[in-house]
Design an enzyme around this catalytic site. Structure first.
Site, PDB file in Angstrom:
ATOM      1  N   CYS A 113       0.813  -1.225   0.000  1.00  0.00           N
ATOM      2  CA  CYS A 113       0.000   0.000   0.000  1.00  0.00           C
ATOM      3  C   CYS A 113       0.849   1.279   0.000  1.00  0.00           C
ATOM      4  O   CYS A 113       0.339   2.354  -0.319  1.00  0.00           O
ATOM      5  CB  CYS A 113      -0.956   0.005   1.184  1.00  0.00           C
ATOM      6  SG  CYS A 113      -2.088  -1.396   1.150  1.00  0.00           S
ATOM      7  N   HIS A 248      -3.292   7.473   2.559  1.00  0.00           N
ATOM      8  CA  HIS A 248      -3.691   6.135   2.104  1.00  0.00           C
ATOM      9  C   HIS A 248      -5.070   5.833   2.679  1.00  0.00           C
ATOM     10  O   HIS A 248      -5.344   6.090   3.844  1.00  0.00           O
ATOM     11  CB  HIS A 248      -2.673   5.106   2.586  1.00  0.00           C
ATOM     12  CG  HIS A 248      -3.078   3.703   2.328  1.00  0.00           C
ATOM     13  ND1 HIS A 248      -3.599   3.300   1.116  1.00  0.00           N
ATOM     14  CD2 HIS A 248      -3.062   2.595   3.118  1.00  0.00           C
ATOM     15  CE1 HIS A 248      -3.874   2.008   1.168  1.00  0.00           C
ATOM     16  NE2 HIS A 248      -3.559   1.559   2.369  1.00  0.00           N
ATOM     17  N   ASN A 278     -10.063   0.067   0.274  1.00  0.00           N
ATOM     18  CA  ASN A 278      -8.602   0.139   0.255  1.00  0.00           C
ATOM     19  C   ASN A 278      -8.099  -0.448  -1.063  1.00  0.00           C
ATOM     20  O   ASN A 278      -8.209  -1.648  -1.290  1.00  0.00           O
ATOM     21  CB  ASN A 278      -8.046  -0.645   1.452  1.00  0.00           C
ATOM     22  CG  ASN A 278      -6.522  -0.614   1.505  1.00  0.00           C
ATOM     23  OD1 ASN A 278      -5.860  -0.199   0.562  1.00  0.00           O
ATOM     24  ND2 ASN A 278      -5.982  -1.064   2.625  1.00  0.00           N
TER      25      ASN A 278
HETATM   26  N1  COA Z   1     -17.767  -8.329  10.124  1.00  0.00           N
HETATM   27  C1  COA Z   1     -18.182  -8.550  11.365  1.00  0.00           C
HETATM   28  N2  COA Z   1     -17.333  -8.867  12.361  1.00  0.00           N
HETATM   29  C2  COA Z   1     -16.027  -8.951  12.078  1.00  0.00           C
HETATM   30  C3  COA Z   1     -15.530  -8.726  10.782  1.00  0.00           C
HETATM   31  C4  COA Z   1     -16.458  -8.414   9.788  1.00  0.00           C
HETATM   32  N3  COA Z   1     -16.079  -8.173   8.526  1.00  0.00           N
HETATM   33  N4  COA Z   1     -14.194  -8.880  10.802  1.00  0.00           N
HETATM   34  C5  COA Z   1     -13.850  -9.184  12.057  1.00  0.00           C
HETATM   35  N5  COA Z   1     -14.961  -9.226  12.841  1.00  0.00           N
HETATM   36  C6  COA Z   1     -15.061  -9.505  14.269  1.00  0.00           C
HETATM   37  C7  COA Z   1     -13.850 -10.236  14.810  1.00  0.00           C
HETATM   38  O1  COA Z   1     -13.963 -11.625  14.574  1.00  0.00           O
HETATM   39  C8  COA Z   1     -13.937  -9.896  16.271  1.00  0.00           C
HETATM   40  O2  COA Z   1     -14.892 -10.734  16.884  1.00  0.00           O
HETATM   41  P1  COA Z   1     -14.673 -11.281  18.380  1.00  0.00           P
HETATM   42  O3  COA Z   1     -14.615 -10.053  19.244  1.00  0.00           O
HETATM   43  O4  COA Z   1     -15.875 -12.115  18.600  1.00  0.00           O
HETATM   44  O5  COA Z   1     -13.381 -12.027  18.346  1.00  0.00           O
HETATM   45  C9  COA Z   1     -14.484  -8.473  16.282  1.00  0.00           C
HETATM   46  O6  COA Z   1     -15.089  -8.299  14.980  1.00  0.00           O
HETATM   47  C10 COA Z   1     -13.453  -7.410  16.513  1.00  0.00           C
HETATM   48  O7  COA Z   1     -12.334  -7.688  15.673  1.00  0.00           O
HETATM   49  P2  COA Z   1     -11.096  -6.750  15.651  1.00  0.00           P
HETATM   50  O8  COA Z   1     -10.136  -7.277  14.632  1.00  0.00           O
HETATM   51  O9  COA Z   1     -10.582  -6.513  17.036  1.00  0.00           O
HETATM   52  O10 COA Z   1     -11.779  -5.394  15.124  1.00  0.00           O
HETATM   53  P3  COA Z   1     -11.154  -3.990  14.889  1.00  0.00           P
HETATM   54  O11 COA Z   1     -11.915  -2.967  15.624  1.00  0.00           O
HETATM   55  O12 COA Z   1      -9.673  -3.995  15.057  1.00  0.00           O
HETATM   56  O13 COA Z   1     -11.472  -3.760  13.353  1.00  0.00           O
HETATM   57  C11 COA Z   1     -10.288  -3.836  11.271  1.00  0.00           C
HETATM   58  C12 COA Z   1     -10.918  -4.650  12.389  1.00  0.00           C
HETATM   59  C13 COA Z   1      -9.662  -4.791  10.272  1.00  0.00           C
HETATM   60  C14 COA Z   1     -11.362  -3.011  10.611  1.00  0.00           C
HETATM   61  C15 COA Z   1      -9.225  -2.894  11.884  1.00  0.00           C
HETATM   62  O14 COA Z   1      -8.384  -3.626  12.756  1.00  0.00           O
HETATM   63  C16 COA Z   1      -8.376  -2.246  10.839  1.00  0.00           C
HETATM   64  O15 COA Z   1      -8.851  -1.473  10.038  1.00  0.00           O
HETATM   65  N6  COA Z   1      -7.072  -2.509  10.881  1.00  0.00           N
HETATM   66  C17 COA Z   1      -6.170  -1.943   9.914  1.00  0.00           C
HETATM   67  C18 COA Z   1      -6.293  -2.707   8.635  1.00  0.00           C
HETATM   68  C19 COA Z   1      -5.644  -2.022   7.512  1.00  0.00           C
HETATM   69  O16 COA Z   1      -5.573  -0.839   7.459  1.00  0.00           O
HETATM   70  N7  COA Z   1      -5.165  -2.831   6.590  1.00  0.00           N
HETATM   71  C20 COA Z   1      -4.591  -2.375   5.404  1.00  0.00           C
HETATM   72  C21 COA Z   1      -3.221  -1.940   5.614  1.00  0.00           C
HETATM   73  S1  COA Z   1      -2.594  -1.225   4.173  1.00  0.00           S
END
Ligand code: COA
Length: 321
Positions: A113, A248, A278
């Protein structure tokens, strides 16, 4: 010394729209969860047979038209992509052929990215060394091809697209500075399972994206905070001298954290993540083109472009548009 200045920009999205409602039918997720955690509502995906180079070509043609230049004017082509059409030749060489550009160097950059910011950094050095007078720099991706569409933790985040800029040589800097970083110790946070040389895990038909979302989130906020300070300090600038943040587009909450660090109101931040999702290396040049074409970004404005991604990589470019 000669510097690089942005002469024209363009972007291209594939036609097919995938909404959060569509995703609700594919995996256990909800529109509300996706919007609250990421800010994403839609993303665009290529059709079967449509490639990264197809998107790059359309974006490049628009950028070249905006710049008022033809194929013969371009002496350097750099494509940032994680999803090249082929193992080789590079997507940059395939793009060169499509556009009828000949002879100058053409190569891909792979920094996931952060790829487009890396590509700007490399192009900038060509200009400062006097090795390029007019360059085409592209970020183009078909991330949808390496997404496991049964994995709700990744499939809701990504989309396809391409953005391009034409850089021209100038006596005064348009690219004021670029700052590129990586730390391979964190490769496990955002990676593909397997690949060309490692081979694929049993049963896999491609090398799918795997991500520790929570840890990526924290790493992103930390590294972007640091790079804001580094960029301002290198240019002797105050936060208040930044007109636009062009970040980004991974997650609205990460974008907000960087804007807060800069003391910028969200009206001064270009946000396309809701519509585009993204798009990896394509996200920054697409956002840049959107805000130039709708008239928000004006000539003379000071822009901070930043990105982070797999590697772990991160970087910024300070631009006087
Ligand atoms: N829909 C519903 N629930 C989901 C889900 C989805 N698409 N994806 C994950 N969950 C659930 C998880 O299983 C977890 O459940 P649990 O509490 O029962 O274990 C819960 O949601 C929370 O997951 P978590 O990963 O802690 O959520 P978060 O608040 O961190 O949000 C992201 C997840 C991916 C949105 C966030 O971490 C993020 O944006 N990270 C950066 C990713 C990024 O920028 N990537 C690209 C880099 S270039």
């Amino acid at each position: 010394m000669s510097y690089a200045r942005i002469q024209g920009t363009g972007h291209h999205l594939p036609k097919r729209v995938l909404t959060n409602a569509d995703l609700e039918k594919m995996v256990d997720t909800s529109d509300q969860w996706i919007r609250e955690r990421t800010g994403i509502s839609t993303r665009y995906l290529v059709e079967d047979g449509e490639t990264t180079c197809d998107l790059a070509e359309q974006a490049s043609r628009k950028a070249m038209q905006a710049a008022g230049v033809g194929a013969d004017d371009i002496d350097l082509v750099i494509v940032a992509t994680t999803t090249p059409d082929r193992v080789f030749p590079s997507t940059a060489c395939l793009l060169q052929k499509r556009l009828g550009i000949h002879g100058g160097p053409a190569f891909d950059i792979q920094a996931v990215c952060t790829g487009f910011v890396y590509a700007l950094g490399v192009a900038d050095k060509f200009f400062r060394a006097g090795s390029s007078r007019r360059a085409l720099v592209v970020g183009a991706e078909t991330l949808s091809k390496i997404i496991d569409w049964t994995d709700r933790t990744t499939c809701v985040l990504f989309g396809d697209g391409a953005g391009a800029v034409v850089l021209e040589a100038s006596d005064t800097p348009g690219l004021l500075s670029t700052h590129l970083h990586a730390d391979g110790d964190f490769e496990h946070l955002l990676t593909t399972r397997g690949g060309v040389s490692e081979g694929l895990p049993d049963g896999a038909d491609t090398a799918y994206v795997h991500m520790k979302g929570n840890e990526v989130f924290k790493m992103a906020v930390k590294t972007l905070g640091r790079i804001v300070d580094e960029t301002l300090e290198a240019n002797g600038l105050e936060k208040s001298q930044i007109d636009w943040l062009v970040p980004h587009q991974a997650n609205y909450r990460i974008i907000e954290a960087t804007a807060r660090k800069l003391g910028l109101p969200m009206e001064r931040v270009v946000v396309t993540v809701a519509e585009h999702g993204n798009t990896s290396a394509a996200s920054v040049p697409m956002a840049l083109d959107v805000a130039i074409r709708d008239g928000r970004i004006q000539r003379g404005d000071t822009l901070l472009l930043e990105a982070f991604g797999g590697g772990f990589t991160w970087g910024s470019a300070l631009v006087r548009y």
